[in-house]
Design an enzyme around this catalytic site. Sequence first.
Site: not given
Ligand code: PGA
Length: 261
Positions: A67, A136, A138, A143
């Site tokens: 992404d 959340d 994702h 999302e």
């Molecule tokens: P993080 O992010 O590894 O910094 O917790 C994970 C994500 O948002 O996919």
Amino acid sequence: MEVVIVPDAGAAGELVAETMADLLRRKPDALLGVATGSTPLPVYRALAAKAAAGAVDTSRARICQLDEYVGLPAGHPESYRSVILREVVEPLGLDEARFLGPDGSAEDIRAACEKYEGELAAAGGVDLQLLGIGTDGHIGFNEPCSSLASRTRLKTLTRQTRADNARFFGGDIDQVPHHVITQGIGTILEARHLVLLATGEGKAEAVAQTVEGPLSALVPASALQMHPHATVVVDEAAASGLKLADYFRSAYETKPHWQKL
Ligand code: PGA
């Protein structure tokens, strides 16, 4: 879905790096899908250490992005292209030409998404896709309520994701872009092996819903339930909400060695 519970983030990084190294020993030009965020960093460090020690030759590996933020100027240090260059491509000593990603600064975002889908297909598809998980639920930047069949496209971040990522922008949520390009859930599911990595108590609820909850667009990571080869690697803290934790532990302990992850 296989769930592997390891003691801590360091052990998780070592296990996933060894899985990538094993893939590269079998297929030296494997296409590795990588993720940003804090969670995968121990994986990249462990893989670079293996390469430096001569335990694996990563020189023909190919890397692709999951992404990207939309609207950051090209070369912005927090663009995901910059992050992956810094954390993965350069430490492995790879030429930038071996790194595929969507152009978040393109004038025509829709065309940039289609182009990236075409590039992934032309590259033969992703061999192993590493995924983080948002609080959340994702994966990538899909999302909650993303279509489970979605392809690479523009998405709008939730306020929670922007708040979670503000730490990369000097703690200022207003600096975090609203829009992103993300591989769709349908795109992600085409990778031959999915490895979702989660560490820390803050991910326990999202992990429990992903692994033991219903398949639901409300928890995009639950789409892994439909993949024939999905591995969820979690530390004890991220596993703390799992009802079947003892089963997952015993299944891994008694797993035939040749099966690997
Ligand atoms: P993080 O992010 O590894 O910094 O917790 C994970 C994500 O948002 O996919």
